[in-house]
Design a protein around this motif. Structure first.
Motif, PDB file in Angstrom:
ATOM      1  N   GLY A  96     -10.908  -3.650 -11.528  1.00  0.00           N
ATOM      2  CA  GLY A  96     -10.566  -3.929 -12.920  1.00  0.00           C
ATOM      3  C   GLY A  96      -9.086  -4.159 -13.125  1.00  0.00           C
ATOM      4  N   ARG A  97      -8.264  -3.560 -12.276  1.00  0.00           N
ATOM      5  CA  ARG A  97      -6.824  -3.837 -12.308  1.00  0.00           C
ATOM      6  C   ARG A  97      -6.536  -5.110 -11.530  1.00  0.00           C
ATOM      7  NH1 ARG A  97      -3.688   0.784 -12.845  1.00  0.00           N
ATOM      8  NH2 ARG A  97      -1.894  -0.611 -12.671  1.00  0.00           N
ATOM      9  N   VAL A  98      -7.314  -5.310 -10.483  1.00  0.00           N
ATOM     10  CA  VAL A  98      -7.280  -6.539  -9.686  1.00  0.00           C
ATOM     11  C   VAL A  98      -8.720  -7.018  -9.541  1.00  0.00           C
ATOM     12  CG1 VAL A  98      -6.759  -7.563  -7.451  1.00  0.00           C
ATOM     13  CG2 VAL A  98      -5.209  -5.866  -8.417  1.00  0.00           C
ATOM     14  N   CYS A  99      -8.988  -8.243  -9.944  1.00  0.00           N
ATOM     15  CA  CYS A  99     -10.333  -8.816  -9.855  1.00  0.00           C
ATOM     16  C   CYS A  99     -10.282 -10.110  -9.049  1.00  0.00           C
ATOM     17  CB  CYS A  99     -10.903  -9.095 -11.246  1.00  0.00           C
ATOM     18  SG  CYS A  99     -11.181  -7.606 -12.245  1.00  0.00           S
ATOM     19  N   MET A 100     -11.184 -10.218  -8.085  1.00  0.00           N
ATOM     20  CA  MET A 100     -11.256 -11.396  -7.227  1.00  0.00           C
ATOM     21  C   MET A 100     -12.574 -12.120  -7.486  1.00  0.00           C
ATOM     22  SD  MET A 100      -8.437 -11.041  -5.455  1.00  0.00           S
ATOM     23  CE  MET A 100      -8.654 -12.122  -4.043  1.00  0.00           C
ATOM     24  N   PRO A 101     -12.557 -13.463  -7.500  1.00  0.00           N
ATOM     25  CA  PRO A 101     -13.813 -14.189  -7.709  1.00  0.00           C
ATOM     26  C   PRO A 101     -14.787 -13.948  -6.562  1.00  0.00           C
ATOM     27  CG  PRO A 101     -12.050 -15.695  -7.074  1.00  0.00           C
ATOM     28  CD  PRO A 101     -11.407 -14.371  -7.326  1.00  0.00           C
ATOM     29  N   VAL A 102     -16.049 -13.724  -6.905  1.00  0.00           N
ATOM     30  CA  VAL A 102     -17.089 -13.514  -5.902  1.00  0.00           C
ATOM     31  C   VAL A 102     -17.588 -14.877  -5.428  1.00  0.00           C
ATOM     32  CG1 VAL A 102     -19.400 -12.610  -5.477  1.00  0.00           C
ATOM     33  CG2 VAL A 102     -17.789 -11.307  -6.871  1.00  0.00           C
ATOM     34  N   ASP A 103     -17.570 -15.079  -4.118  1.00  0.00           N
ATOM     35  CA  ASP A 103     -18.094 -16.312  -3.524  1.00  0.00           C
ATOM     36  C   ASP A 103     -19.403 -15.968  -2.820  1.00  0.00           C
ATOM     37  OD1 ASP A 103     -18.688 -18.645  -2.271  1.00  0.00           O
ATOM     38  OD2 ASP A 103     -16.843 -18.801  -1.111  1.00  0.00           O
ATOM     39  N   PRO A 104     -20.558 -16.302  -3.419  1.00  0.00           N
ATOM     40  CA  PRO A 104     -21.842 -15.966  -2.788  1.00  0.00           C
ATOM     41  C   PRO A 104     -21.997 -16.562  -1.401  1.00  0.00           C
ATOM     42  CG  PRO A 104     -22.155 -16.655  -5.074  1.00  0.00           C
ATOM     43  CD  PRO A 104     -20.741 -16.984  -4.709  1.00  0.00           C
ATOM     44  N   CYS A 105     -21.289 -17.668  -1.139  1.00  0.00           N
ATOM     45  CA  CYS A 105     -21.424 -18.329   0.166  1.00  0.00           C
ATOM     46  C   CYS A 105     -20.884 -17.472   1.303  1.00  0.00           C
ATOM     47  CB  CYS A 105     -20.710 -19.679   0.152  1.00  0.00           C
ATOM     48  SG  CYS A 105     -21.384 -20.874  -1.035  1.00  0.00           S
ATOM     49  N   GLN A 106     -20.077 -16.449   0.980  1.00  0.00           N
ATOM     50  CA  GLN A 106     -19.507 -15.602   2.013  1.00  0.00           C
ATOM     51  C   GLN A 106     -20.537 -14.646   2.608  1.00  0.00           C
ATOM     52  OE1 GLN A 106     -16.124 -15.751   3.018  1.00  0.00           O
ATOM     53  NE2 GLN A 106     -16.136 -17.587   1.782  1.00  0.00           N
ATOM     54  N   THR A 107     -21.647 -14.454   1.909  1.00  0.00           N
ATOM     55  CA  THR A 107     -22.667 -13.511   2.367  1.00  0.00           C
ATOM     56  C   THR A 107     -23.980 -14.242   2.613  1.00  0.00           C
ATOM     57  OG1 THR A 107     -21.634 -11.775   1.027  1.00  0.00           O
ATOM     58  CG2 THR A 107     -23.863 -11.358   1.836  1.00  0.00           C
ATOM     59  N   GLN A 116      -2.083   2.259   2.375  1.00  0.00           N
ATOM     60  CA  GLN A 116      -1.245   3.279   2.982  1.00  0.00           C
ATOM     61  C   GLN A 116      -1.407   4.587   2.211  1.00  0.00           C
ATOM     62  OE1 GLN A 116       2.691   1.643   2.806  1.00  0.00           O
ATOM     63  NE2 GLN A 116       2.200  -0.122   4.099  1.00  0.00           N
ATOM     64  N   GLU A 117      -1.022   5.676   2.830  1.00  0.00           N
ATOM     65  CA  GLU A 117      -1.161   6.987   2.197  1.00  0.00           C
ATOM     66  C   GLU A 117      -0.410   7.029   0.870  1.00  0.00           C
ATOM     67  OE1 GLU A 117      -0.429  11.745   3.192  1.00  0.00           O
ATOM     68  OE2 GLU A 117       0.141  10.182   4.645  1.00  0.00           O
ATOM     69  N   GLY A 118      -1.087   7.504  -0.155  1.00  0.00           N
ATOM     70  CA  GLY A 118      -0.484   7.625  -1.478  1.00  0.00           C
ATOM     71  C   GLY A 118      -0.828   6.486  -2.411  1.00  0.00           C
ATOM     72  N   PHE A 119      -1.337   5.357  -1.871  1.00  0.00           N
ATOM     73  CA  PHE A 119      -1.661   4.199  -2.699  1.00  0.00           C
ATOM     74  C   PHE A 119      -3.176   4.053  -2.837  1.00  0.00           C
ATOM     75  CE2 PHE A 119       2.564   3.209  -1.054  1.00  0.00           C
ATOM     76  CZ  PHE A 119       3.217   2.803  -2.203  1.00  0.00           C
ATOM     77  N   ALA A 120      -3.591   3.346  -3.886  1.00  0.00           N
ATOM     78  CA  ALA A 120      -5.017   3.143  -4.144  1.00  0.00           C
ATOM     79  C   ALA A 120      -5.194   1.852  -4.932  1.00  0.00           C
ATOM     80  CB  ALA A 120      -5.601   4.334  -4.911  1.00  0.00           C
ATOM     81  N   GLY A 121      -6.460   1.428  -5.066  1.00  0.00           N
ATOM     82  CA  GLY A 121      -6.776   0.219  -5.821  1.00  0.00           C
ATOM     83  C   GLY A 121      -7.263  -0.896  -4.918  1.00  0.00           C
ATOM     84  N   THR A 122      -7.904  -1.896  -5.525  1.00  0.00           N
ATOM     85  CA  THR A 122      -8.417  -3.036  -4.763  1.00  0.00           C
ATOM     86  C   THR A 122      -7.317  -3.712  -3.963  1.00  0.00           C
ATOM     87  OG1 THR A 122     -10.178  -3.441  -6.374  1.00  0.00           O
ATOM     88  CG2 THR A 122      -9.556  -5.280  -4.962  1.00  0.00           C
ATOM     89  N   ALA A 123      -6.130  -3.833  -4.559  1.00  0.00           N
ATOM     90  CA  ALA A 123      -4.994  -4.459  -3.881  1.00  0.00           C
ATOM     91  C   ALA A 123      -3.893  -3.439  -3.604  1.00  0.00           C
ATOM     92  CB  ALA A 123      -4.450  -5.612  -4.718  1.00  0.00           C
ATOM     93  N   CYS A 124      -4.257  -2.150  -3.541  1.00  0.00           N
ATOM     94  CA  CYS A 124      -3.264  -1.078  -3.335  1.00  0.00           C
ATOM     95  C   CYS A 124      -2.151  -1.192  -4.368  1.00  0.00           C
ATOM     96  CB  CYS A 124      -2.681  -1.140  -1.917  1.00  0.00           C
ATOM     97  SG  CYS A 124      -3.912  -1.138  -0.597  1.00  0.00           S
ATOM     98  N   GLU A 125      -2.561  -1.524  -5.605  1.00  0.00           N
ATOM     99  CA  GLU A 125      -1.578  -1.823  -6.643  1.00  0.00           C
ATOM    100  C   GLU A 125      -1.109  -0.597  -7.412  1.00  0.00           C
ATOM    101  OE1 GLU A 125      -5.551  -1.906  -8.749  1.00  0.00           O
ATOM    102  OE2 GLU A 125      -4.770  -2.513  -6.792  1.00  0.00           O
ATOM    103  N   ASP A 126      -1.669   0.570  -7.133  1.00  0.00           N
ATOM    104  CA  ASP A 126      -1.294   1.755  -7.905  1.00  0.00           C
ATOM    105  C   ASP A 126      -1.259   2.973  -6.982  1.00  0.00           C
ATOM    106  OD1 ASP A 126      -0.558   3.268 -10.050  1.00  0.00           O
ATOM    107  OD2 ASP A 126      -2.353   2.868 -11.245  1.00  0.00           O
ATOM    108  N   CYS A 127      -0.794   4.080  -7.555  1.00  0.00           N
ATOM    109  CA  CYS A 127      -0.767   5.332  -6.798  1.00  0.00           C
ATOM    110  C   CYS A 127      -2.152   5.973  -6.793  1.00  0.00           C
ATOM    111  CB  CYS A 127       0.231   6.311  -7.421  1.00  0.00           C
ATOM    112  SG  CYS A 127       1.966   5.809  -7.287  1.00  0.00           S
ATOM    113  N   ALA A 128      -2.423   6.714  -5.744  1.00  0.00           N
ATOM    114  CA  ALA A 128      -3.652   7.499  -5.701  1.00  0.00           C
ATOM    115  C   ALA A 128      -3.558   8.622  -6.731  1.00  0.00           C
ATOM    116  CB  ALA A 128      -3.860   8.065  -4.299  1.00  0.00           C
TER     117      ALA A 128
END
Length: 323
Positions: A235-246, A104-116
Protein backbone atom coordinates in the motif's frame (compact mmCIF):
# COMPACT_ATOMS: atom_id res chain seq x y z
CA UNK A 1 26.43 -13.77 -25.56
CA UNK A 2 28.01 -16.51 -23.44
CA UNK A 3 31.08 -18.48 -24.44
CA UNK A 4 31.03 -22.24 -23.98
CA UNK A 5 34.47 -23.81 -24.00
CA UNK A 6 35.57 -27.40 -24.44
CA UNK A 7 38.78 -29.32 -25.03
CA UNK A 8 39.27 -31.73 -27.90
CA UNK A 9 40.08 -35.33 -27.17
CA UNK A 10 43.74 -36.15 -26.74
CA UNK A 11 45.38 -37.44 -29.93
CA UNK A 12 48.75 -37.80 -31.52
CA UNK A 13 50.48 -34.42 -31.78
CA UNK A 14 51.40 -35.14 -35.41
CA UNK A 15 47.70 -35.64 -36.19
CA UNK A 16 46.34 -32.75 -34.11
CA UNK A 17 45.99 -30.45 -37.14
CA UNK A 18 43.49 -32.93 -38.59
CA UNK A 19 41.32 -32.95 -35.47
CA UNK A 20 38.22 -30.77 -35.73
CA UNK A 21 36.14 -29.16 -33.01
CA UNK A 22 32.78 -30.66 -32.02
CA UNK A 23 29.80 -29.64 -34.12
CA UNK A 24 28.92 -25.98 -33.57
CA UNK A 25 32.31 -25.15 -32.02
CA UNK A 26 35.30 -23.27 -33.43
CA UNK A 27 38.94 -23.49 -32.54
CA UNK A 28 39.87 -20.80 -30.03
CA UNK A 29 42.28 -18.36 -31.74
CA UNK A 30 45.84 -18.63 -30.45
CA UNK A 31 44.72 -21.48 -28.25
CA UNK A 32 47.81 -23.20 -26.80
CA UNK A 33 48.18 -26.88 -27.51
CA UNK A 34 47.87 -28.71 -24.22
CA UNK A 35 49.95 -31.70 -23.30
CA UNK A 36 47.94 -34.77 -22.48
CA UNK A 37 48.06 -38.53 -22.66
CA UNK A 38 45.94 -40.89 -24.70
CA UNK A 39 45.70 -44.66 -24.72
CA UNK A 40 46.65 -46.99 -27.55
CA UNK A 41 46.19 -50.72 -27.59
CA UNK A 42 48.88 -53.04 -28.97
CA UNK A 43 49.02 -56.80 -28.58
CA UNK A 44 46.42 -56.63 -25.83
CA UNK A 45 48.53 -54.09 -23.95
CA UNK A 46 47.12 -50.65 -23.04
CA UNK A 47 49.72 -47.89 -23.31
CA UNK A 48 49.32 -44.25 -22.23
CA UNK A 49 51.41 -42.12 -24.58
CA UNK A 50 51.96 -38.33 -24.74
CA UNK A 51 49.59 -36.42 -27.00
CA UNK A 52 48.07 -33.02 -27.74
CA UNK A 53 44.66 -31.32 -27.53
CA UNK A 54 43.37 -27.79 -28.05
CA UNK A 55 40.49 -25.59 -26.92
CA UNK A 56 37.28 -24.96 -28.87
CA UNK A 57 34.58 -22.37 -28.20
CA UNK A 58 30.97 -21.71 -29.06
CA UNK A 59 28.93 -18.53 -28.69
CA UNK A 60 25.42 -19.05 -27.34
CA UNK A 61 22.78 -16.47 -26.60
CA UNK A 62 21.47 -16.89 -23.07
CA UNK A 63 18.43 -14.72 -22.25
CA UNK A 64 18.73 -12.87 -18.97
CA UNK A 65 17.28 -9.84 -17.20
CA UNK A 66 19.36 -6.77 -16.50
CA UNK A 67 20.10 -6.13 -12.81
CA UNK A 68 17.03 -4.72 -11.08
CA UNK A 69 14.53 -6.60 -13.28
CA UNK A 70 12.83 -9.93 -12.69
CA UNK A 71 10.64 -12.66 -14.18
CA UNK A 72 10.05 -13.91 -17.74
CA UNK A 73 9.10 -10.39 -18.87
CA UNK A 74 11.92 -8.71 -16.89
CA UNK A 75 9.70 -6.43 -14.79
CA UNK A 76 11.22 -3.67 -12.70
CA UNK A 77 12.04 -4.38 -9.05
CA UNK A 78 10.11 -2.46 -6.35
CA UNK A 79 10.92 1.27 -6.20
CA UNK A 80 13.10 1.39 -9.35
CA UNK A 81 15.68 -0.62 -11.27
CA UNK A 82 18.51 1.77 -10.40
CA UNK A 83 17.51 1.76 -6.70
CA UNK A 84 15.87 -1.64 -6.20
CA UNK A 85 14.36 -2.07 -2.75
CA UNK A 86 15.23 1.59 -2.03
CA UNK A 87 18.89 0.51 -1.79
CA UNK A 88 18.02 -0.96 1.62
CA UNK A 89 17.63 -4.58 0.61
CA UNK A 90 18.16 -7.18 -2.09
CA UNK A 91 15.68 -7.77 -4.90
CA UNK A 92 15.00 -11.29 -6.13
CA UNK A 93 15.82 -10.39 -9.73
CA UNK A 94 16.70 -12.36 -12.85
CA UNK A 95 14.54 -14.63 -14.99
CA UNK A 96 13.86 -16.95 -12.05
CA UNK A 97 13.27 -14.15 -9.53
CA UNK A 98 9.92 -13.09 -8.08
CA UNK A 99 10.63 -9.40 -7.47
CA UNK A 100 10.40 -9.53 -3.67
CA UNK A 101 12.74 -7.50 -1.47
CA UNK A 102 14.79 -8.97 1.37
CA UNK A 103 15.24 -5.90 3.54
CA UNK A 104 18.28 -5.09 5.63
CA UNK A 105 17.89 -5.28 9.40
CA UNK A 106 15.65 -2.51 10.72
CA UNK A 107 13.83 -1.87 7.41
CA UNK A 108 10.47 -3.15 6.19
CA UNK A 109 7.94 -2.73 3.38
CA UNK A 110 7.50 -3.95 -0.19
CA UNK A 111 10.41 -1.74 -1.29
CA UNK A 112 12.10 -1.53 2.15
CA UNK A 113 10.76 2.01 2.18
CA UNK A 114 10.15 2.31 5.93
CA UNK A 115 11.45 1.23 9.31
CA UNK A 116 10.39 -2.03 10.88
CA UNK A 117 8.00 -1.84 13.83
CA UNK A 118 9.67 -0.26 16.86
CA UNK A 119 12.59 1.23 14.90
CA UNK A 120 13.24 4.86 14.03
CA UNK A 121 15.73 7.24 12.44
CA UNK A 122 17.15 7.62 8.90
CA UNK A 123 18.97 4.29 9.19
CA UNK A 124 16.20 2.54 11.17
CA UNK A 125 18.83 1.19 13.54
CA UNK A 126 17.52 2.91 16.68
CA UNK A 127 14.97 1.00 18.78
CA UNK A 128 12.06 2.58 20.64
CA UNK A 129 12.09 2.33 24.45
CA UNK A 130 8.58 3.50 25.41
CA UNK A 131 7.09 1.37 28.19
CA UNK A 132 3.61 2.93 28.56
CA UNK A 133 3.35 5.19 25.52
CA UNK A 134 3.64 5.63 21.78
CA UNK A 135 7.02 6.01 20.10
CA UNK A 136 7.80 8.47 17.32
CA UNK A 137 9.00 5.72 14.98
CA UNK A 138 9.76 5.48 11.27
CA UNK A 139 12.35 7.12 9.04
CA UNK A 140 11.39 10.60 10.22
CA UNK A 141 10.81 9.61 13.85
CA UNK A 142 13.07 10.69 16.69
CA UNK A 143 12.16 7.99 19.22
CA UNK A 144 10.42 10.34 21.65
CA UNK A 145 7.62 8.82 23.72
CA UNK A 146 4.09 10.13 24.06
CA UNK A 147 2.95 8.71 27.39
CA UNK A 148 -0.40 7.12 28.08
CA UNK A 149 -2.62 8.59 30.76
CA UNK A 150 -1.11 8.32 34.23
CA UNK A 151 2.52 7.93 33.16
CA UNK A 152 5.45 10.27 32.69
CA UNK A 153 9.20 10.22 32.07
CA UNK A 154 11.33 9.90 28.93
CA UNK A 155 10.35 6.24 28.63
CA UNK A 156 6.83 6.62 30.07
CA UNK A 157 7.73 4.29 32.91
CA UNK A 158 6.83 6.55 35.88
CA UNK A 159 3.27 6.26 37.23
CA UNK A 160 1.22 9.33 38.27
CA UNK A 161 -1.39 8.33 40.92
CA UNK A 162 -2.66 11.93 41.22
CA UNK A 163 -4.17 11.77 37.72
CA UNK A 164 -7.34 9.99 38.84
CA UNK A 165 -8.51 13.15 40.61
CA UNK A 166 -8.63 15.13 37.35
CA UNK A 167 -11.32 12.85 35.88
CA UNK A 168 -10.23 13.50 32.26
CA UNK A 169 -12.97 13.24 29.63
CA UNK A 170 -13.22 10.55 26.97
CA UNK A 171 -10.26 10.26 24.58
CA UNK A 172 -8.08 12.44 26.80
CA UNK A 173 -5.32 11.67 29.27
CA UNK A 174 -3.55 13.09 32.26
CA UNK A 175 -0.09 14.48 31.57
CA UNK A 176 2.46 16.63 33.34
CA UNK A 177 3.17 19.97 31.70
CA UNK A 178 6.87 20.08 30.86
CA UNK A 179 7.16 23.80 31.77
CA UNK A 180 5.00 24.18 34.86
CA UNK A 181 5.06 20.62 36.16
CA UNK A 182 1.29 20.76 36.70
CA UNK A 183 -0.99 17.86 35.81
CA UNK A 184 -3.61 18.55 33.16
CA UNK A 185 -5.88 16.74 30.70
CA UNK A 186 -4.83 16.56 27.07
CA UNK A 187 -6.07 14.61 24.08
CA UNK A 188 -4.80 11.03 23.98
CA UNK A 189 -2.34 9.99 21.25
CA UNK A 190 -4.20 9.69 17.97
CA UNK A 191 -6.78 12.33 18.94
CA UNK A 192 -6.90 16.08 18.45
CA UNK A 193 -8.87 18.92 19.99
CA UNK A 194 -12.08 19.90 18.21
CA UNK A 195 -13.87 22.44 20.36
CA UNK A 196 -14.27 20.89 23.79
CA UNK A 197 -13.90 17.31 22.57
CA UNK A 198 -11.03 15.11 21.47
CA UNK A 199 -11.72 13.51 18.09
CA UNK A 200 -9.87 10.82 16.19
CA UNK A 201 -7.14 11.96 13.80
CA UNK A 202 -7.79 10.62 10.28
CA UNK A 203 -4.48 10.07 8.41
CA UNK A 204 -6.40 9.31 5.21
CA UNK A 205 -7.07 13.02 4.80
CA UNK A 206 -3.41 13.28 3.78
CA UNK A 207 -1.65 11.49 0.87
CA UNK A 208 -0.20 8.71 3.03
CA UNK A 209 -0.67 5.82 0.58
CA UNK A 210 0.60 5.02 -2.90
CA UNK A 211 -1.27 6.58 -5.82
CA UNK A 212 -2.49 3.10 -6.79
CA UNK A 213 -3.73 2.28 -3.28
CA UNK A 214 -6.75 3.08 -1.12
CA UNK A 215 -6.53 4.42 2.43
CA UNK A 216 -8.73 2.94 5.17
CA UNK A 217 -9.12 4.78 8.49
CA UNK A 218 -8.86 2.02 11.11
CA UNK A 219 -8.62 4.00 14.36
CA UNK A 220 -7.17 7.06 16.08
CA UNK A 221 -4.37 8.25 13.81
CA UNK A 222 -4.24 4.77 12.34
CA UNK A 223 -4.81 3.66 8.80
CA UNK A 224 -4.33 0.82 6.39
CA UNK A 225 -3.05 1.20 2.84
CA UNK A 226 -4.33 -1.45 0.43
CA UNK A 227 -3.21 -1.68 -3.18
CA UNK A 228 -6.02 -1.35 -5.70
CA UNK A 229 -7.15 -4.27 -7.83
CA UNK A 230 -4.49 -5.23 -10.35
CA UNK A 231 -1.64 -4.09 -8.09
CA UNK A 232 0.34 -5.79 -5.34
CA UNK A 233 2.40 -4.46 -2.45
CA UNK A 234 2.00 -3.07 1.04
CA UNK A 235 0.00 0.00 0.00
CA UNK A 236 2.97 2.31 0.47
CA UNK A 237 4.51 0.82 -2.66
CA UNK A 238 2.25 -0.83 -5.25
CA UNK A 239 3.48 -2.69 -8.33
CA UNK A 240 1.30 -3.66 -11.31
CA UNK A 241 0.45 -7.37 -11.37
CA UNK A 242 1.43 -9.08 -14.62
CA UNK A 243 -0.53 -12.36 -14.89
CA UNK A 244 1.85 -13.50 -17.63
CA UNK A 245 4.60 -13.87 -15.02
CA UNK A 246 2.81 -16.83 -13.44
CA UNK A 247 2.12 -20.01 -15.44
CA UNK A 248 1.96 -18.05 -18.69
CA UNK A 249 -1.17 -16.27 -17.46
CA UNK A 250 -3.22 -19.45 -17.84
CA UNK A 251 -2.55 -19.54 -21.59
CA UNK A 252 -1.71 -22.88 -23.21
CA UNK A 253 2.04 -22.54 -23.91
CA UNK A 254 2.01 -24.94 -26.86
CA UNK A 255 -0.47 -22.85 -28.87
CA UNK A 256 -0.76 -19.39 -27.29
CA UNK A 257 1.30 -16.56 -25.87
CA UNK A 258 0.30 -14.38 -22.92
CA UNK A 259 0.09 -10.63 -23.59
CA UNK A 260 0.08 -8.13 -20.70
CA UNK A 261 -2.70 -5.59 -21.30
CA UNK A 262 -2.72 -3.69 -18.01
CA UNK A 263 -2.41 -4.12 -14.24
CA UNK A 264 -3.84 -7.53 -13.39
CA UNK A 265 -5.03 -8.07 -16.96
CA UNK A 266 -3.79 -10.16 -19.87
CA UNK A 267 -5.01 -11.99 -22.94
CA UNK A 268 -4.02 -15.14 -24.81
CA UNK A 269 -2.97 -14.68 -28.44
CA UNK A 270 -2.56 -17.57 -30.84
CA UNK A 271 1.00 -18.38 -31.81
CA UNK A 272 1.99 -18.20 -35.51
CA UNK A 273 0.54 -21.18 -37.30
CA UNK A 274 -2.50 -21.39 -35.00
CA UNK A 275 -5.98 -19.88 -35.32
CA UNK A 276 -8.78 -18.96 -32.92
CA UNK A 277 -11.54 -21.46 -32.26
CA UNK A 278 -15.12 -20.24 -32.04
CA UNK A 279 -15.47 -21.73 -28.57
CA UNK A 280 -12.17 -20.30 -27.34
CA UNK A 281 -8.60 -21.50 -27.51
CA UNK A 282 -6.34 -22.00 -30.50
CA UNK A 283 -5.97 -24.86 -32.95
CA UNK A 284 -3.33 -25.74 -35.50
CA UNK A 285 -4.04 -23.85 -38.71
CA UNK A 286 -4.36 -25.90 -41.88
CA UNK A 287 -1.16 -25.16 -43.80
CA UNK A 288 -1.92 -27.37 -46.80
CA UNK A 289 -2.11 -25.60 -50.16
CA UNK A 290 -2.55 -26.96 -53.69
CA UNK A 291 1.19 -26.79 -54.28
CA UNK A 292 2.18 -28.16 -50.87
CA UNK A 293 2.27 -31.82 -51.86
CA UNK A 294 2.60 -33.96 -54.94
CA UNK A 295 -0.55 -34.68 -56.86
CA UNK A 296 -0.21 -38.34 -55.95
CA UNK A 297 -0.08 -37.65 -52.19
CA UNK A 298 -2.41 -36.55 -49.43
CA UNK A 299 -1.40 -33.41 -47.48
CA UNK A 300 -1.73 -33.10 -43.71
CA UNK A 301 -0.61 -30.35 -41.31
CA UNK A 302 1.79 -31.71 -38.70
CA UNK A 303 3.05 -28.47 -37.14
CA UNK A 304 2.82 -24.67 -37.40
CA UNK A 305 3.34 -24.01 -41.11
CA UNK A 306 4.62 -27.56 -41.62
CA UNK A 307 2.93 -30.17 -43.78
CA UNK A 308 3.48 -33.83 -44.49
CA UNK A 309 2.58 -35.60 -47.66
CA UNK A 310 1.27 -39.14 -47.36
CA UNK A 311 1.82 -40.82 -50.69
CA UNK A 312 -0.58 -43.09 -52.41
CA UNK A 313 0.65 -46.66 -52.85
CA UNK A 314 3.91 -46.94 -54.84
CA UNK A 315 4.92 -43.38 -53.94
CA UNK A 316 7.39 -42.17 -51.26
CA UNK A 317 6.13 -39.77 -48.54
CA UNK A 318 7.85 -36.43 -47.95
CA UNK A 319 7.56 -33.67 -45.38
CA UNK A 320 8.63 -30.05 -45.13
CA UNK A 321 7.47 -26.47 -44.76
CA UNK A 322 4.32 -25.34 -46.48
CA UNK A 323 4.89 -23.77 -49.90
Amino acid sequence: LTLLRTQTACNSCQMSFLITCPSGYKKTPRSPISSCRYVIKTNNVMLAVPGCSFECYREVEVPSCCPGYWGPDCMECPRSSNRPCSSRGTCSDGLGGNGTCSCQEGFAGTACEDCATGHYGPTCQSVCSCVHGLCSSGLKGDGRCTCFSGYKGPNCDQELPECSALNCQQNSRCVEDSLTGRLECRCSPGYEKAGLQCVSVNPCLQPVCHTDASCIHTGPNQHLCACNQGFSGDGRVCMPVDPCQTQNGGCAPESTSCVFTGPGQSRCDCLPGFENLSGGGCALKDACKPASCHQNANCSTVGPGEVQSVSHPLHTPTSGPAA
